[in-house]
Design a protein around this motif. Sequence first.
Motif, PDB file in Angstrom:
ATOM      1  N   THR A 135      31.104  78.660  45.096  1.00  0.00           N
ATOM      2  CA  THR A 135      31.417  79.882  45.838  1.00  0.00           C
ATOM      3  C   THR A 135      31.488  81.013  44.831  1.00  0.00           C
ATOM      4  OG1 THR A 135      33.774  79.295  45.730  1.00  0.00           O
ATOM      5  CG2 THR A 135      32.581  78.665  47.709  1.00  0.00           C
ATOM      6  N   SER A 136      32.685  81.614  44.636  1.00  0.00           N
ATOM      7  CA  SER A 136      32.803  82.736  43.718  1.00  0.00           C
ATOM      8  C   SER A 136      32.680  82.325  42.264  1.00  0.00           C
ATOM      9  CB  SER A 136      34.139  83.453  43.941  1.00  0.00           C
ATOM     10  OG  SER A 136      35.215  82.559  43.800  1.00  0.00           O
ATOM     11  N   MET A 137      32.663  81.012  41.961  1.00  0.00           N
ATOM     12  CA  MET A 137      32.492  80.562  40.587  1.00  0.00           C
ATOM     13  C   MET A 137      31.015  80.452  40.210  1.00  0.00           C
ATOM     14  SD  MET A 137      35.475  80.283  39.298  1.00  0.00           S
ATOM     15  CE  MET A 137      35.010  79.457  37.785  1.00  0.00           C
ATOM     16  N   GLU A 138      30.121  80.713  41.148  1.00  0.00           N
ATOM     17  CA  GLU A 138      28.691  80.599  40.882  1.00  0.00           C
ATOM     18  C   GLU A 138      28.315  81.424  39.654  1.00  0.00           C
ATOM     19  OE1 GLU A 138      25.156  79.016  41.242  1.00  0.00           O
ATOM     20  OE2 GLU A 138      26.458  78.767  42.977  1.00  0.00           O
ATOM     21  N   GLY A 139      27.699  80.776  38.673  1.00  0.00           N
ATOM     22  CA  GLY A 139      27.228  81.478  37.488  1.00  0.00           C
ATOM     23  C   GLY A 139      28.296  81.696  36.436  1.00  0.00           C
ATOM     24  N   ARG A 140      29.540  81.345  36.718  1.00  0.00           N
ATOM     25  CA  ARG A 140      30.625  81.555  35.762  1.00  0.00           C
ATOM     26  C   ARG A 140      30.988  80.207  35.142  1.00  0.00           C
ATOM     27  NH1 ARG A 140      36.393  84.567  37.043  1.00  0.00           N
ATOM     28  NH2 ARG A 140      37.205  84.545  34.922  1.00  0.00           N
ATOM     29  N   ILE A 141      30.358  79.893  34.040  1.00  0.00           N
ATOM     30  CA  ILE A 141      30.574  78.616  33.381  1.00  0.00           C
ATOM     31  C   ILE A 141      31.715  78.772  32.380  1.00  0.00           C
ATOM     32  CG2 ILE A 141      29.530  76.800  31.985  1.00  0.00           C
ATOM     33  CD1 ILE A 141      28.437  77.182  34.875  1.00  0.00           C
ATOM     34  N   MET A 142      32.685  77.878  32.460  1.00  0.00           N
ATOM     35  CA  MET A 142      33.836  77.941  31.571  1.00  0.00           C
ATOM     36  C   MET A 142      33.893  76.728  30.656  1.00  0.00           C
ATOM     37  SD  MET A 142      37.009  79.572  33.717  1.00  0.00           S
ATOM     38  CE  MET A 142      37.074  78.308  34.981  1.00  0.00           C
ATOM     39  N   ARG A 143      34.486  76.946  29.500  1.00  0.00           N
ATOM     40  CA  ARG A 143      34.813  75.854  28.581  1.00  0.00           C
ATOM     41  C   ARG A 143      36.227  75.412  28.937  1.00  0.00           C
ATOM     42  NH1 ARG A 143      33.903  79.540  23.507  1.00  0.00           N
ATOM     43  NH2 ARG A 143      34.998  80.839  25.025  1.00  0.00           N
ATOM     44  N   ILE A 144      36.347  74.220  29.448  1.00  0.00           N
ATOM     45  CA  ILE A 144      37.620  73.735  29.992  1.00  0.00           C
ATOM     46  C   ILE A 144      38.089  72.513  29.204  1.00  0.00           C
ATOM     47  CG2 ILE A 144      38.762  72.732  32.018  1.00  0.00           C
ATOM     48  CD1 ILE A 144      36.838  74.349  33.760  1.00  0.00           C
ATOM     49  N   GLY A 145      39.346  72.540  28.782  1.00  0.00           N
ATOM     50  CA  GLY A 145      39.965  71.396  28.143  1.00  0.00           C
ATOM     51  C   GLY A 145      41.017  70.804  29.051  1.00  0.00           C
ATOM     52  N   ILE A 146      41.010  69.501  29.212  1.00  0.00           N
ATOM     53  CA  ILE A 146      41.972  68.814  30.070  1.00  0.00           C
ATOM     54  C   ILE A 146      42.771  67.839  29.213  1.00  0.00           C
ATOM     55  CG2 ILE A 146      42.286  67.283  32.048  1.00  0.00           C
ATOM     56  CD1 ILE A 146      39.784  68.466  33.274  1.00  0.00           C
ATOM     57  N   ILE A 147      44.064  68.053  29.149  1.00  0.00           N
ATOM     58  CA  ILE A 147      44.958  67.161  28.416  1.00  0.00           C
ATOM     59  C   ILE A 147      45.592  66.229  29.429  1.00  0.00           C
ATOM     60  CG2 ILE A 147      46.963  66.985  26.912  1.00  0.00           C
ATOM     61  CD1 ILE A 147      46.390  69.847  25.984  1.00  0.00           C
ATOM     62  N   GLY A 148      45.167  64.988  29.411  1.00  0.00           N
ATOM     63  CA  GLY A 148      45.643  64.002  30.374  1.00  0.00           C
ATOM     64  C   GLY A 148      44.497  63.494  31.219  1.00  0.00           C
ATOM     65  N   ALA A 149      44.340  62.187  31.263  1.00  0.00           N
ATOM     66  CA  ALA A 149      43.238  61.576  32.009  1.00  0.00           C
ATOM     67  C   ALA A 149      43.767  60.601  33.042  1.00  0.00           C
ATOM     68  CB  ALA A 149      42.278  60.881  31.053  1.00  0.00           C
ATOM     69  N   GLY A 150      44.945  60.891  33.574  1.00  0.00           N
ATOM     70  CA  GLY A 150      45.486  60.084  34.650  1.00  0.00           C
ATOM     71  C   GLY A 150      44.834  60.431  35.971  1.00  0.00           C
ATOM     72  N   ASN A 151      45.553  60.249  37.067  1.00  0.00           N
ATOM     73  CA  ASN A 151      44.951  60.425  38.392  1.00  0.00           C
ATOM     74  C   ASN A 151      44.461  61.839  38.634  1.00  0.00           C
ATOM     75  OD1 ASN A 151      45.431  57.720  38.998  1.00  0.00           O
ATOM     76  ND2 ASN A 151      47.418  58.135  39.924  1.00  0.00           N
TER      77      ASN A 151
ATOM     78  N   LYS B  11      38.653  77.435  24.133  1.00  0.00           N
ATOM     79  CA  LYS B  11      38.559  77.175  25.570  1.00  0.00           C
ATOM     80  C   LYS B  11      38.828  78.445  26.370  1.00  0.00           C
ATOM     81  CE  LYS B  11      37.748  72.776  25.162  1.00  0.00           C
ATOM     82  NZ  LYS B  11      37.625  72.783  23.684  1.00  0.00           N
ATOM     83  N   ASP B  12      38.241  78.487  27.570  1.00  0.00           N
ATOM     84  CA  ASP B  12      38.549  79.546  28.525  1.00  0.00           C
ATOM     85  C   ASP B  12      39.725  79.158  29.413  1.00  0.00           C
ATOM     86  OD1 ASP B  12      36.208  81.220  27.859  1.00  0.00           O
ATOM     87  OD2 ASP B  12      35.073  79.555  28.723  1.00  0.00           O
ATOM     88  N   LEU B  13      39.872  77.860  29.644  1.00  0.00           N
ATOM     89  CA  LEU B  13      40.929  77.349  30.517  1.00  0.00           C
ATOM     90  C   LEU B  13      41.339  75.972  30.032  1.00  0.00           C
ATOM     91  CD1 LEU B  13      41.278  77.695  34.312  1.00  0.00           C
ATOM     92  CD2 LEU B  13      41.306  75.390  33.364  1.00  0.00           C
ATOM     93  N   ILE B  14      42.650  75.718  30.024  1.00  0.00           N
ATOM     94  CA  ILE B  14      43.205  74.435  29.599  1.00  0.00           C
ATOM     95  C   ILE B  14      44.079  73.906  30.716  1.00  0.00           C
ATOM     96  CG2 ILE B  14      44.667  73.254  27.906  1.00  0.00           C
ATOM     97  CD1 ILE B  14      43.966  75.698  26.008  1.00  0.00           C
ATOM     98  N   VAL B  15      43.951  72.634  31.022  1.00  0.00           N
ATOM     99  CA  VAL B  15      44.789  71.989  32.032  1.00  0.00           C
ATOM    100  C   VAL B  15      45.708  70.990  31.331  1.00  0.00           C
ATOM    101  CG1 VAL B  15      44.851  70.613  34.140  1.00  0.00           C
ATOM    102  CG2 VAL B  15      42.956  72.217  33.753  1.00  0.00           C
ATOM    103  N   VAL B  16      47.004  71.127  31.563  1.00  0.00           N
ATOM    104  CA  VAL B  16      47.978  70.154  31.071  1.00  0.00           C
ATOM    105  C   VAL B  16      48.386  69.291  32.257  1.00  0.00           C
ATOM    106  CG1 VAL B  16      50.222  69.804  29.979  1.00  0.00           C
ATOM    107  CG2 VAL B  16      48.785  71.741  29.292  1.00  0.00           C
ATOM    108  N   THR B  17      48.003  68.039  32.235  1.00  0.00           N
ATOM    109  CA  THR B  17      48.238  67.151  33.372  1.00  0.00           C
ATOM    110  C   THR B  17      48.748  65.808  32.865  1.00  0.00           C
ATOM    111  OG1 THR B  17      47.219  66.163  35.348  1.00  0.00           O
ATOM    112  CG2 THR B  17      45.754  66.606  33.461  1.00  0.00           C
ATOM    113  N   ILE B  18      49.972  65.860  32.315  1.00  0.00           N
ATOM    114  CA  ILE B  18      50.612  64.693  31.732  1.00  0.00           C
ATOM    115  C   ILE B  18      52.002  64.549  32.346  1.00  0.00           C
ATOM    116  CG2 ILE B  18      49.327  64.875  29.578  1.00  0.00           C
ATOM    117  CD1 ILE B  18      51.742  66.187  28.297  1.00  0.00           C
ATOM    118  N   PRO B  19      52.627  63.387  32.219  1.00  0.00           N
ATOM    119  CA  PRO B  19      53.990  63.238  32.731  1.00  0.00           C
ATOM    120  C   PRO B  19      54.924  64.309  32.161  1.00  0.00           C
ATOM    121  CG  PRO B  19      53.089  61.095  32.176  1.00  0.00           C
ATOM    122  CD  PRO B  19      52.101  62.109  31.681  1.00  0.00           C
ATOM    123  N   GLN B  20      55.843  64.791  32.998  1.00  0.00           N
ATOM    124  CA  GLN B  20      56.722  65.881  32.599  1.00  0.00           C
ATOM    125  C   GLN B  20      57.428  65.583  31.271  1.00  0.00           C
ATOM    126  OE1 GLN B  20      57.107  68.383  35.174  1.00  0.00           O
ATOM    127  NE2 GLN B  20      58.211  69.781  33.838  1.00  0.00           N
TER     128      GLN B  20
END
Length: 244
Positions: free
Chosen positions: A7-23, A71-80
Motif C-alpha cells: 500500500t503506502s509502503m510501495e517503493g519504500r525499501i527499508m533496512r530493518i533489524g529484528i532482535i528476537g526470532a521467537g513467535n 538500519k532505518d527501523l529496528i524491532v525489539v521482540t524479546i522477553p521483557q
Amino acid sequence: MFAAHRTSMEGRIMRIGIIGAGNIGGALVRGLVPLGHDVQVANSRGPQTLQELASETGASAVTVQDAVRDKDLIVVTIPQAKVESLPAGLFADVPADVVVVDTGNYYPRERDGRIAAIEDGAVESDWVQDRIGHPVVKAFNNIFAAHLQDKGQPQGADGRIALPIAGDDADAKKVVQELVDALGFDPVDAGTIADSWRQQPGTPVYTTDLDVAGVRAALADAPRERPEAFTATPDSPGTYSDPR
C-alpha cells in the motif's frame, strides 16, 4: 502464509533489524521480506542458530550488534526480562531518527518474574526505552503471532484486524503505521508511550482481533489497574503451563 499487501509502503525499501526470532519476530521476518525490505534477524544465541529461518525467508542472520547497525527501523521482540540482558550500549550509536519498535509484554507469572518498576506502575514500553536509551514505538504486542502471520488483508477488506500503535514521535509512528498497513492490518493511533498501558496484556484490546472502531473503543475502556493475573507473586515465575 503472509500476503504482501503493498500500500503506502510501495517503493519504500527499508533496512530493518529484528532482535528476537521467537513467535512475533519470526512472523515479522516472514511478513517483511516479501514486502521487499532488507531484513536482518538476530538472537541471543548467535546467527548460526538462525540459518533455517534465514534459508526459509531470505532474511540475513546476524549478530545483535549488526542488527542495530545502519538500519532505518529496528524491532525489539524479546522477553521483557531479557531487555536488561542486551549488550551494554547497544543503542548508543543508533541515530535518534531511527525508529525502534517494541513488541514486548510483561508476563511475570509465566516467564519474566518480578520487575519491580513495572509492578510499581511503570508502563512496560516506557521501562524498555529507559533501559535501551532510545525512544520506542509500541506495536505488534496485542496480536497472536499466528494471526499476525496469517490474517493480514488488503485495505478496505471487511473485518480487517486493526492494531494499536503508541509512541511519542509522530514521524516514527507514521512509519510504523505504514508498515502495519502494508502487512495487512489497519493502524490505530493509540497515543503516547505513557498511554501504551492501554494495549498491555489483560486489557480489552489484547489478543481480541478487533476492527478500527473496536480497537478505539477498547483503548478507551481499558482500566488503568494491572489485572491480577499479570502481576508477580512471591513464587514468580513459573511456566506457561504452570504460571506462578
